[in-house]
Structure formats: C-alpha cells, structure tokens
Design a protein around this motif. Structure first.
Motif, mmCIF file in Angstrom:
data_model
loop_
_atom_site.group_PDB
_atom_site.id
_atom_site.type_symbol
_atom_site.label_atom_id
_atom_site.label_comp_id
_atom_site.label_asym_id
_atom_site.label_seq_id
_atom_site.Cartn_x
_atom_site.Cartn_y
_atom_site.Cartn_z
ATOM 1 N N CYS A 359 39.055 26.148 37.878
ATOM 2 C CA CYS A 359 38.900 24.752 37.473
ATOM 3 C C CYS A 359 37.437 24.385 37.664
ATOM 4 O O CYS A 359 36.566 25.254 37.720
ATOM 5 C CB CYS A 359 39.835 23.837 38.263
ATOM 6 N N GLY A 360 37.142 23.104 37.784
ATOM 7 C CA GLY A 360 35.775 22.687 38.061
ATOM 8 C C GLY A 360 34.877 22.680 36.844
ATOM 9 O O GLY A 360 35.332 22.683 35.704
ATOM 10 N N LEU A 361 33.573 22.672 37.114
ATOM 11 C CA LEU A 361 32.578 22.525 36.058
ATOM 12 C C LEU A 361 31.893 23.821 35.691
ATOM 13 O O LEU A 361 31.056 23.832 34.776
ATOM 14 C CB LEU A 361 31.514 21.503 36.493
ATOM 15 N N ASN A 362 32.225 24.913 36.372
ATOM 16 C CA ASN A 362 31.640 26.210 36.062
ATOM 17 C C ASN A 362 32.702 27.286 36.194
ATOM 18 O O ASN A 362 33.642 27.152 36.980
ATOM 19 C CB ASN A 362 30.470 26.532 37.003
ATOM 20 N N LEU A 363 32.532 28.353 35.434
ATOM 21 C CA LEU A 363 33.475 29.472 35.473
ATOM 22 C C LEU A 363 32.788 30.660 36.130
ATOM 23 O O LEU A 363 31.786 31.177 35.622
ATOM 24 C CB LEU A 363 33.930 29.829 34.056
ATOM 25 N N ASN A 364 33.359 31.068 37.247
ATOM 26 C CA ASN A 364 32.768 32.135 38.039
ATOM 27 C C ASN A 364 33.898 32.864 38.739
ATOM 28 O O ASN A 364 34.806 32.229 39.277
ATOM 29 C CB ASN A 364 31.769 31.559 39.046
ATOM 30 N N ALA A 365 33.871 34.180 38.730
ATOM 31 C CA ALA A 365 34.964 34.951 39.328
ATOM 32 C C ALA A 365 35.161 34.629 40.798
ATOM 33 O O ALA A 365 36.275 34.742 41.329
ATOM 34 C CB ALA A 365 34.712 36.448 39.149
ATOM 35 N N LEU A 366 34.099 34.221 41.490
ATOM 36 C CA LEU A 366 34.190 33.859 42.903
ATOM 37 C C LEU A 366 34.501 32.385 43.106
ATOM 38 O O LEU A 366 34.708 31.947 44.237
ATOM 39 C CB LEU A 366 32.882 34.209 43.620
ATOM 40 N N GLY A 367 34.517 31.600 42.008
ATOM 41 C CA GLY A 367 34.798 30.173 42.109
ATOM 42 C C GLY A 367 33.587 29.328 42.386
ATOM 43 O O GLY A 367 33.583 28.135 42.134
ATOM 44 N N PHE A 368 32.557 29.924 42.920
ATOM 45 C CA PHE A 368 31.312 29.248 43.276
ATOM 46 C C PHE A 368 30.303 30.355 43.573
ATOM 47 O O PHE A 368 30.730 31.465 43.902
ATOM 48 C CB PHE A 368 31.517 28.348 44.526
ATOM 49 N N PRO A 369 29.023 30.205 43.395
ATOM 50 C CA PRO A 369 28.232 28.986 43.215
ATOM 51 C C PRO A 369 28.392 28.379 41.825
ATOM 52 O O PRO A 369 29.105 28.916 40.983
ATOM 53 C CB PRO A 369 26.800 29.485 43.446
ATOM 54 N N ASN A 370 27.688 27.261 41.651
ATOM 55 C CA ASN A 370 27.888 26.478 40.442
ATOM 56 C C ASN A 370 27.058 27.034 39.273
ATOM 57 O O ASN A 370 26.207 26.373 38.707
ATOM 58 C CB ASN A 370 27.547 25.009 40.688
ATOM 59 N N THR A 371 27.336 28.285 38.931
ATOM 60 C CA THR A 371 26.737 28.921 37.760
ATOM 61 C C THR A 371 27.831 29.641 36.982
ATOM 62 O O THR A 371 28.786 30.162 37.572
ATOM 63 C CB THR A 371 25.661 29.949 38.168
ATOM 64 N N ASN A 372 27.688 29.641 35.675
ATOM 65 C CA ASN A 372 28.648 30.359 34.841
ATOM 66 C C ASN A 372 28.297 31.838 34.816
ATOM 67 O O ASN A 372 27.138 32.210 34.637
ATOM 68 C CB ASN A 372 28.628 29.809 33.408
ATOM 69 N N GLN A 373 29.304 32.671 35.015
ATOM 70 C CA GLN A 373 29.129 34.107 34.939
ATOM 71 C C GLN A 373 30.265 34.712 34.131
ATOM 72 O O GLN A 373 31.375 34.172 34.118
ATOM 73 C CB GLN A 373 29.101 34.728 36.337
ATOM 74 N N PRO A 374 30.015 35.828 33.442
ATOM 75 C CA PRO A 374 31.091 36.474 32.684
ATOM 76 C C PRO A 374 32.239 36.882 33.592
ATOM 77 O O PRO A 374 32.034 37.264 34.744
ATOM 78 C CB PRO A 374 30.409 37.701 32.070
ATOM 79 N N ILE A 375 33.436 36.773 33.059
ATOM 80 C CA ILE A 375 34.622 37.206 33.791
ATOM 81 C C ILE A 375 35.267 38.336 33.005
ATOM 82 O O ILE A 375 35.442 38.246 31.786
ATOM 83 C CB ILE A 375 35.607 36.050 33.994
ATOM 84 N N ILE A 376 35.627 39.409 33.707
ATOM 85 C CA ILE A 376 36.203 40.596 33.085
ATOM 86 C C ILE A 376 37.630 40.785 33.598
ATOM 87 O O ILE A 376 37.899 40.620 34.793
ATOM 88 C CB ILE A 376 35.358 41.843 33.391
ATOM 89 N N SER A 377 38.524 41.133 32.693
ATOM 90 C CA SER A 377 39.902 41.448 33.062
ATOM 91 C C SER A 377 40.325 42.719 32.341
ATOM 92 O O SER A 377 40.063 42.887 31.146
ATOM 93 C CB SER A 377 40.839 40.304 32.680
ATOM 94 N N CYS A 378 40.969 43.610 33.081
ATOM 95 C CA CYS A 378 41.510 44.837 32.502
ATOM 96 C C CYS A 378 43.028 44.838 32.565
ATOM 97 O O CYS A 378 43.668 45.894 32.448
ATOM 98 C CB CYS A 378 40.941 46.063 33.222
ATOM 99 N N GLU A 379 43.595 43.662 32.759
ATOM 100 C CA GLU A 379 45.054 43.537 32.816
ATOM 101 C C GLU A 379 45.580 43.254 31.415
ATOM 102 O O GLU A 379 45.153 42.310 30.751
ATOM 103 C CB GLU A 379 45.453 42.428 33.772
ATOM 104 N N CYS A 380 46.512 44.076 30.980
ATOM 105 C CA CYS A 380 47.098 43.936 29.644
ATOM 106 C C CYS A 380 48.529 43.425 29.747
ATOM 107 O O CYS A 380 49.252 43.752 30.684
ATOM 108 C CB CYS A 380 47.078 45.274 28.919
ATOM 109 N N PRO A 381 48.970 42.618 28.770
ATOM 110 C CA PRO A 381 48.223 42.162 27.593
ATOM 111 C C PRO A 381 47.149 41.147 27.973
ATOM 112 O O PRO A 381 47.218 40.520 29.029
ATOM 113 C CB PRO A 381 49.305 41.520 26.721
ATOM 114 N N PHE A 382 46.151 40.983 27.095
ATOM 115 C CA PHE A 382 45.080 40.033 27.351
ATOM 116 C C PHE A 382 45.599 38.620 27.114
ATOM 117 O O PHE A 382 46.039 38.279 26.008
ATOM 118 C CB PHE A 382 43.894 40.299 26.422
ATOM 119 N N GLU A 383 45.533 37.790 28.181
ATOM 120 C CA GLU A 383 46.046 36.419 28.088
ATOM 121 C C GLU A 383 45.139 35.452 28.836
ATOM 122 O O GLU A 383 44.513 35.827 29.837
ATOM 123 C CB GLU A 383 47.462 36.327 28.677
#
Length: 418
Positions: A359-383
């Motif tokens: 949630c929040g104003l930025n997307l980050n795999a760690l949830g914070f700091p307040n910077t956007n970073q790419p998120i990778i998922s290898c769980e199928c199906p992709f959802e």
C-alpha cells in the motif's frame, strides 16, 4: 463472315458439351452417382475487420445471413464470399445474442442525457452458442461521472461511485457491491460484489466475466445514471468457447493480459481517483520460456492502507511509525497483492522478511524506504490483485492534498529455465 464463324464455333462446342454430358450421364447412371456441377462455398463465422468508421470488428456471414440476423454489412470477408456483419444495440433492455456485438449508449455517439435521473440502462448478454464460458468486455469508450472525491470532507464516502456506475452480474453470480454509509452499516452492511463496479474514465480497459456450462446462463450489464453529462459508452462483447485453450487459465480473472510486456492500471486511473469496492485479479498469461515477471512503477499511490486515523506512509516513515508500507497487518484496506514478490527472483537478499501486500505511496519489495523499485515474482500463474475499502478509501486526512489515484504498472516477463 467473322460472326458466322463464331456462331458455328459456338454450336460446335455446344454439341461436344452435350455429347459429353449425355455420355457422362449414362456413365454416372450406370455407377449410381451424380456429381453436382456447382460447389457450395463454406467459411467459418469468424471475426473480421469492417470498413465502418464506428465499429472496427464484426462477424463473417453471408449477405443473406447478415440481413436475417439484423446486422449491417460493412465490408467483405472470406475472399469476397462473405460480408463483415456488424451488430450493435443501444436501447435499455436490449439483448445480445451474436458474438462481437457492440453495446453503445442511447443517442451514441452523442452523450446520453436521460429525461430523469437516476435511471438504469441495462443489457442482457445471451450465449451465442451453448459452449460459451467467458465474455470479454472491451471498453472502446467509457466515460461516466467519477467517484466521490478524496478529500477530508468526504471521508465517509470517498471513492464511491455514487452518481454513475456500471455493475455486472451473471446467472450464478448475482451480488453487486453495496457501499452502505457507516451510519447504516449495522442494519445494511457494505459488501463486495462478485464483480466490482466501475465508474469514471475507463476507455481502453477491459473486463472478463465467467459463465457456467449451463446453456441458458447469461450476463447483465446495468448502468445506473445519476447525471445528465459524462454518459458515453461503447463496449465490444466477445464470447469465448469452453474449448478455447485460454479459457481455463482465465477463470476468475477480471482482467487478463497477454504478451511478454504490457501495462496494468487500476480502474479510473485516468480519472485520477481510486474506486472503492474493488476486489479482483489481474492475470498475465505466462509466455513460453518465461518463468518470472517484473513490475515497474509508472505511477503509484494507494493511500495509507489502514484507517484514516493512522498516519500515512510518507509523513510517519511508514504506517503507524512502522518502517514499511507492506504486509497484511498494515495494508488492510487499500492495497495490491503480488504473490512471491521480491527484489530478485530468489527474494529479498539479506532480509528475512518477504511481503505480498503493498500500500502507501511507493512500491518497494521491502515496503520502505520511500522509493519505487522493481518487484519480481517467479510464482505462477502471474497474478496481481487489487483490493480497496468497501465503504470508503483510507489514508485521507493525512494526505488530502495528494488523493490516492491507484496504480499504473508496466510488466515484463523474464526468460529462464523453469
């Protein structure tokens, strides 16, 4: 002289043809078989590109079939043996029974201004054949009034489609979102529908509806119109057979994306305000040879995630002073879910914590700091799921100058040995 010679030649050829026909007939009679002199041209009733400036696609029929079915011939198909037949409906209570039919607002392409409000315009989509399992709705044009604006004064109803809205049901999925105000929640609690409702600007988006195997199963689209402006829609309805190879993987996906790369947006992202009552999945077809998927932020603002009394994710460095805006405990109202999310295909290096809710104003795999970073998922199906509050959006008071608009994410699949 030339005319006489030509006449004699024609007579000579006719005599030969007559002789061959006679001998051939005798021979066929002896064998007990007769072959027709004409061949019947057959072609599938497939989708076709029309010459219409308004409706881009139709179904290939013979001219006679198109006329008898009430369609409009707009161009040729099947090497000229068929016509591209266009079907469209606009009046309320209309029924759709042909594949690739367009549903347009009354008075289309002009704005629909009902004589009284609120009014409901509804359409029934019947199966074009008994083996239909999925319906795709392409919003070529979709402009309704937007939701209640996200400001402190509207805290109890922010994000509600209170003026205009589209609801969708099927024969076996009949519940629609009910956004009861907090004051009446005890007697009429708010509930999610089996499909979310949408309003605002959604041109270029799409939705999928599931149908049961029952031949008489149908879908209903209902537009509730509360204003005289911003009432325009053109929706292409495509029906898919249960035998279609992609139908099984699409089940339960309100949006279904194909391709190695693409873009996913929340509904009414173009309108600048997130909607309440959202509870659906975006699905991305896994392409052959691709094992993981990466999401990158184009724009992202999901709000505070918890009740409005809790500080938002920027001013407090996280929800309620926590150092993140992720996880089920903190992101409990307006959030997205990415199963198997991490900074790398193997997770978050150097961290024992992994999160799937954000949630929040930025997307980050760690949830914070307040910077956007790419998120990778290898769980199928992709959802990627999107869930918002039932009655109102959260995180308003602390961030009223920057209302939650939702998300716009690009995705790219990552090749590898699965």
């Amino acid at each position: 002289m030339k005319v006489a010679c030509a006449f004699l030649l024609v007579c000579f050829l006719a005599a030969i043809l007559a002789s061959k026909t006679f001998n051939g007939t005798k021979s066929l009679e002896r064998k007990g078989r007769i072959f027709s002199l004409f061949s019947i041209v057959q072609f599938p009733n497939a989708a076709c590109s029309s010459t219409s400036g308004t409706y881009s696609n139709g179904t290939c029929y013979t001219a006679g079939e198109c006329s008898s079915k009430g369609g409009s011939s707009q161009g040729n198909c099947a090497a000229g043996f068929g016509v591209c037949c266009i079907f469209s409906v606009s009046a309320t209570a209309s029924s759709v029974s042909e594949n690739c039919t367009y549903i347009v607002n009354p008075s289309y392409p002009s704005n629909y201004a009902p004589t009284s409000t609120p009014t409901t315009v509804s359409y029934t989509i019947n199966k074009c054949s008994n083996d239909i399992c999925r319906i795709r709705l392409d919003y070529d044009t979709f402009v309704l009034d937007g939701p209640v604006t996200t400001i402190v004064a509207n805290i109890a109803s922010s994000g509600q489609c209170s003026t205009d809205r589209l609801t969708m049901t099927t024969t076996d999925r009949t519940s629609v979102p009910a956004t009861a105000p907090a004051a009446s929640a005890a007697t009429a609690p708010a509930t999610y529908g089996q499909y979310p409702y949408i309003c605002g600007t959604n041109t270029g988006y799409h939705s999928y509806l599931d149908l049961s195997c029952t031949a008489t199963d149908s879908a209903t689209l209902s537009f509730v119109i509360g204003g005289a402006t911003n009432n325009q829609w053109k929706i292409k309805v495509t029906q898919y057979s249960c035998n279609d190879p992609g139908v099984a993987s699409q089940q339960g996906c309100f949006q279904y994306h194909e391709g190695i790369t693409g873009t996913i947006q929340s509904y009414n992202f173009a309108g600048g305000n997130q909607l309440v009552g959202q509870n659906y999945k975006n699905c991305i077809r896994q392409e052959e040879g691709y094992c993981c998927i990466q999401y990158n932020v184009i724009s992202y603002d999901m709000g505070g995630g918890l009740a409005d009394t809790v500080a938002d994710c920027v001013t407090a460095g996280g929800i309620g002073g926590a150092n993140r805006c992720s996880g089920a405990a903190l992101c409990s109202m307006d959030f997205i879910i990415i199963p198997g999310a991490g900074q790398t295909p193997s997770g978050n290096p150097g961290s024992q914590e992994t999160y799937e809710r954000f949630c929040g104003l930025n997307l980050n795999a760690l949830g914070f700091p307040n910077t956007n970073q790419p998120i990778i998922s290898c769980e199928c199906p992709f959802e990627l799921s999107h869930i918002t509050g039932i009655e109102a959006l959260s995180g308003i008071a602390a961030n009223s100058a920057d209302p939650p608009v939702g998300f716009s994410l690009s995705y790219s699949q990552i090749a590898g040995g699965c």
